[in-house]
Design an enzyme around this catalytic site. Sequence first.
Site, PDB file in Angstrom:
ATOM      1  N   ARG A  71       0.838  -1.192   0.000  1.00 43.44           N
ATOM      2  CA  ARG A  71       0.000   0.000   0.000  1.00 43.44           C
ATOM      3  C   ARG A  71       0.878   1.250   0.000  1.00 43.44           C
ATOM      4  O   ARG A  71       1.940   1.270   0.615  1.00 43.44           O
ATOM      5  CB  ARG A  71      -0.905   0.027   1.246  1.00 43.44           C
ATOM      6  CG  ARG A  71      -2.060  -0.945   1.184  1.00 43.44           C
ATOM      7  CD  ARG A  71      -2.975  -0.813   2.384  1.00 43.44           C
ATOM      8  NE  ARG A  71      -2.359  -1.237   3.615  1.00 43.44           N
ATOM      9  CZ  ARG A  71      -1.806  -0.434   4.506  1.00 43.44           C
ATOM     10  NH1 ARG A  71      -1.824   0.884   4.303  1.00 43.44           N
ATOM     11  NH2 ARG A  71      -1.259  -0.903   5.595  1.00 43.44           N
ATOM     12  N   TYR A 209      -1.648  -3.533  -6.968  1.00 42.15           N
ATOM     13  CA  TYR A 209      -1.373  -4.402  -5.814  1.00 42.15           C
ATOM     14  C   TYR A 209      -2.331  -4.189  -4.651  1.00 42.15           C
ATOM     15  O   TYR A 209      -2.577  -3.050  -4.226  1.00 42.15           O
ATOM     16  CB  TYR A 209       0.061  -4.160  -5.312  1.00 42.15           C
ATOM     17  CG  TYR A 209       0.575  -5.296  -4.435  1.00 42.15           C
ATOM     18  CD1 TYR A 209       1.164  -6.413  -5.016  1.00 42.15           C
ATOM     19  CD2 TYR A 209       0.440  -5.272  -3.064  1.00 42.15           C
ATOM     20  CE1 TYR A 209       1.621  -7.470  -4.236  1.00 42.15           C
ATOM     21  CE2 TYR A 209       0.893  -6.318  -2.270  1.00 42.15           C
ATOM     22  CZ  TYR A 209       1.482  -7.410  -2.861  1.00 42.15           C
ATOM     23  OH  TYR A 209       1.927  -8.462  -2.091  1.00 42.15           O
ATOM     24  N   GLY A 210      -2.809  -5.286  -4.104  1.00 40.84           N
ATOM     25  CA  GLY A 210      -3.497  -5.320  -2.803  1.00 40.84           C
ATOM     26  C   GLY A 210      -4.450  -4.170  -2.552  1.00 40.84           C
ATOM     27  O   GLY A 210      -5.309  -3.839  -3.365  1.00 40.84           O
ATOM     28  N   GLY A 211      -4.286  -3.569  -1.387  1.00 39.44           N
ATOM     29  CA  GLY A 211      -5.197  -2.527  -0.930  1.00 39.44           C
ATOM     30  C   GLY A 211      -5.248  -1.310  -1.844  1.00 39.44           C
ATOM     31  O   GLY A 211      -6.194  -0.517  -1.765  1.00 39.44           O
ATOM     32  N   LYS A 218      -9.469  -1.924   1.836  1.00 39.49           N
ATOM     33  CA  LYS A 218      -9.129  -0.758   2.657  1.00 39.49           C
ATOM     34  C   LYS A 218      -9.898   0.488   2.216  1.00 39.49           C
ATOM     35  O   LYS A 218     -10.308   1.307   3.032  1.00 39.49           O
ATOM     36  CB  LYS A 218      -7.623  -0.498   2.593  1.00 39.49           C
ATOM     37  CG  LYS A 218      -6.779  -1.693   2.993  1.00 39.49           C
ATOM     38  CD  LYS A 218      -7.106  -2.177   4.377  1.00 39.49           C
ATOM     39  CE  LYS A 218      -6.174  -3.295   4.808  1.00 39.49           C
ATOM     40  NZ  LYS A 218      -6.470  -3.755   6.159  1.00 39.49           N
ATOM     41  N   HIS A 245     -10.752  -1.836  11.654  1.00 41.56           N
ATOM     42  CA  HIS A 245      -9.664  -2.719  11.207  1.00 41.56           C
ATOM     43  C   HIS A 245      -9.520  -3.829  12.256  1.00 41.56           C
ATOM     44  O   HIS A 245      -8.600  -3.798  13.066  1.00 41.56           O
ATOM     45  CB  HIS A 245      -8.387  -1.875  11.102  1.00 41.56           C
ATOM     46  CG  HIS A 245      -7.264  -2.528  10.388  1.00 41.56           C
ATOM     47  ND1 HIS A 245      -5.947  -2.143  10.562  1.00 41.56           N
ATOM     48  CD2 HIS A 245      -7.233  -3.535   9.482  1.00 41.56           C
ATOM     49  CE1 HIS A 245      -5.170  -2.875   9.809  1.00 41.56           C
ATOM     50  NE2 HIS A 245      -5.913  -3.732   9.144  1.00 41.56           N
ATOM     51  N   SER A 267      -1.512  -3.381  10.731  1.00 42.39           N
ATOM     52  CA  SER A 267      -1.190  -4.354   9.689  1.00 42.39           C
ATOM     53  C   SER A 267      -0.004  -5.231  10.092  1.00 42.39           C
ATOM     54  O   SER A 267       0.958  -4.750  10.700  1.00 42.39           O
ATOM     55  CB  SER A 267      -0.821  -3.619   8.402  1.00 42.39           C
ATOM     56  OG  SER A 267      -1.834  -2.718   8.067  1.00 42.39           O
ATOM     57  N   CYS A 269       0.472  -7.580  12.277  1.00 48.40           N
ATOM     58  CA  CYS A 269       0.757  -7.816  13.703  1.00 48.40           C
ATOM     59  C   CYS A 269       0.129  -9.117  14.165  1.00 48.40           C
ATOM     60  O   CYS A 269      -0.047  -9.331  15.371  1.00 48.40           O
ATOM     61  CB  CYS A 269       0.204  -6.679  14.556  1.00 48.40           C
ATOM     62  SG  CYS A 269       1.212  -5.209  14.535  1.00 48.40           S
ATOM     63  N   THR A 272      -4.438 -12.334  11.481  1.00 51.51           N
ATOM     64  CA  THR A 272      -4.896 -13.598  10.882  1.00 51.51           C
ATOM     65  C   THR A 272      -4.554 -14.761  11.815  1.00 51.51           C
ATOM     66  O   THR A 272      -5.359 -15.681  11.992  1.00 51.51           O
ATOM     67  CB  THR A 272      -4.267 -13.783   9.489  1.00 51.51           C
ATOM     68  OG1 THR A 272      -4.520 -12.610   8.724  1.00 51.51           O
ATOM     69  CG2 THR A 272      -4.853 -14.986   8.776  1.00 51.51           C
ATOM     70  N   ASP A 292      -9.666  -9.301   9.207  1.00 45.32           N
ATOM     71  CA  ASP A 292      -9.086  -7.977   8.930  1.00 45.32           C
ATOM     72  C   ASP A 292     -10.047  -6.811   9.169  1.00 45.32           C
ATOM     73  O   ASP A 292      -9.611  -5.765   9.614  1.00 45.32           O
ATOM     74  CB  ASP A 292      -8.584  -7.934   7.483  1.00 45.32           C
ATOM     75  CG  ASP A 292      -7.670  -6.753   7.208  1.00 45.32           C
ATOM     76  OD1 ASP A 292      -6.840  -6.432   8.080  1.00 45.32           O
ATOM     77  OD2 ASP A 292      -7.791  -6.139   6.128  1.00 45.32           O
ATOM     78  N   ARG A 384       1.749 -12.053  -0.335  1.00 42.97           N
ATOM     79  CA  ARG A 384       0.387 -12.311   0.155  1.00 42.97           C
ATOM     80  C   ARG A 384      -0.216 -13.561  -0.466  1.00 42.97           C
ATOM     81  O   ARG A 384       0.152 -13.964  -1.565  1.00 42.97           O
ATOM     82  CB  ARG A 384      -0.512 -11.121  -0.224  1.00 42.97           C
ATOM     83  CG  ARG A 384      -0.095  -9.792   0.373  1.00 42.97           C
ATOM     84  CD  ARG A 384      -0.536  -9.689   1.803  1.00 42.97           C
ATOM     85  NE  ARG A 384      -0.162  -8.419   2.400  1.00 42.97           N
ATOM     86  CZ  ARG A 384      -0.903  -7.793   3.312  1.00 42.97           C
ATOM     87  NH1 ARG A 384      -2.042  -8.306   3.732  1.00 42.97           N
ATOM     88  NH2 ARG A 384      -0.490  -6.668   3.841  1.00 42.97           N
TER      89      ARG A 384
HETATM   90  C1  OXD Z   1      -3.151  -4.334   5.775  1.00 43.67           C
HETATM   91  C2  OXD Z   1      -3.804  -5.458   5.091  1.00 43.67           C
HETATM   92  O1  OXD Z   1      -2.200  -3.757   5.247  1.00 43.67           O
HETATM   93  O2  OXD Z   1      -4.675  -6.082   5.696  1.00 43.67           O
HETATM   94  O3  OXD Z   1      -3.598  -3.992   6.874  1.00 43.67           O
HETATM   95  O4  OXD Z   1      -3.486  -5.731   3.925  1.00 43.67           O
HETATM   96 MN    MN Z   2      -5.319  -5.020   7.473  1.00 45.91          MN
END
Ligand code: OXD
Ligand code: MN
Length: 608
Positions: A71, A209-211, A218, A245, A267, A269, A272, A292, A384
């Site tokens: 991100r 990518y991702g978020g 997000k 979150h 994020s 930490c 999951t 999440d 990921r």
């Molecule tokens: C984050 C995620 O960055 O869940 O928090 O991808």
């Molecule tokens: Mn997250």
Amino acid sequence: MSDPKAVPARLRAWVAEVRALVRPAAVHWCDGSQAEADELCRRLVANGTFAPLARRPGSFLARSHPGDVARVEDRTFICSDSRDDAGPTNNWRDPAEMKRQLAELSAGCMAGRTMYVIPYRMGPIGSPYGRDAVQITDSPYVVVSMRTMTRIGDAVLARMGDDFVPCLHSVGAPLAPGQADVPWPCNTEQRFIAHFPDEPSIWSYGSGYGGNALLGKKCLALRIASAMARRDTAGDTRGGWLAEHMLVLGLTPPGGATVYVAAAFPSACGKTNLAMLEPALPGWTVRCVGDDIAWLHVAADGSLRAINPEAGFFGVAPGTSWASNPHAMETIARDTIFTNVAATTDGDVWWEGMGSDPPAGLIDWTGRAWSPAAGKPAAHPNARYTVGAAQCPIIDPRWEDPEGVPISAILFGGRRARVMPLVVEANSWEHGVFLGSTIASETTAAAQGATGRLRRDPFAMLPFCGYHMADHFAQWLEIGRRLDPAKRPRMYAVNWFRKGADGTFLWPGFGDNVRVLKWICDRLAGRDGARTTAIGIEPRPEALDLSGMTLPPHRIEDLLAVDVPGWRTEAEHIAEDYRDLGRVPAALWRERDALAERLGVISAHGGR
Ligand code: OXD
Ligand code: MN
């Protein structure tokens, strides 16, 4: 698929408008079917974006552009009408100015590409607490990922009206006539992740990518939804909701009833891992509702209930192992998209912290031959997996309950080497909101930038709150007022990451975290086992079930110790951070000052 017949008028008009701007080679309305997903995966394999994984049925490996791996918080903007509404923790841009710039960039930006229209829903289909949206994208990788992470296609479109959130995404890499595509198109020069909370809408440009690109996560389920929740709550004297979150898990004691726990952590930490925890205590079970994001609402009976707006997991691969998270390992055995992990010669994946030695002949996340001598990780630290939640062997039977699950306890955590003890219970809802507002954590690889610095991350929402953070504190206080006092969840601060003087972790974490959850369960059941300290209510050491553990005898005292000088400094920093935020509610200043007083700080700041 050709244009479906029953398209809400607003959606048809928006798609036509976008098409005229971005000038794609074709338009595809996603129906969400398996056949459609199979065809897209076949094309992604053909153009080199995906490599099938022989050892995991239905699974693929993707490698992103090395400049598009996380991100991009410095390129993320909250474009509220008023700058003040975005607050000091967000990058603000004037909405009209931002749109002008994005429209300029987007003229013809899908040339040579297919424009996919994805009707999608955050939340279970049929749940009154879900929200509809439509993402337009020129990335087929995004389409197949959205199909896993959200509910998409005909089933959503059939129930959709004009009330949906338009989300426009482009990788920002138009193709000139005859120009060959690359496996991971993106734009490393121009990147904007822009949110318009007053409309609401989202416009993301330049990243795949991702978020940055899966806009349901997000962008919608946190930034836009948090702003919507606040507006809805203000416009309603009962009810009200929060977009957070947070993971949600169901915890069942031996022979007892399930209690649901929501937990906010920044994020990477271990959300999951906690959501899928394999309890170290016999007879206890944990079931996963979400890992999440939680949307929490005040139910008609005055309880707080949560839905998981997502349908999948976008989990950090490195560190995931049969020891740390066996249920995640089982979940990703098939039908999973892996991005930026390392590849083995026999068609499998590997990453650091997978619990096995790196196999010979490994190919790293950039596609190059790798050996331990390379001196750098084989998998990107923010590699990921994307996988459907229904595949999780311990998914909670109520994870798609349209009414949500009732929340009995809320945890706020961070990654902190010092000061924060293993667990502290809040004295009251206001004190709990204070604990949430003062989460701090060492930064991780989930966002671009330096890792390992301590940063204040209120409610673990620093990068995800779509409006003024101090107003978010006020929103939490307001939700507390609307809950039945007898049904308000209890609140806790937890820290699995405290280190001793020798720099090693004091607590094993993972499955042993159930010992903390057990104490919380005891508290909810009205059992004592607690002592009052300057910072809140802590377990008496003997009240924590440490059976079967081999902790050195003083360890639990070290984990629970209140480091008074450290907390005095913390109280100072909290006052500074509150002052920097501005307009922090008086109730939270009172909590800060009361903490300072309990710590024996002579002149409380009262620094409003
Ligand atoms: C984050 C995620 O960055 O869940 O928090 O991808
Ligand atoms: Mn997250």
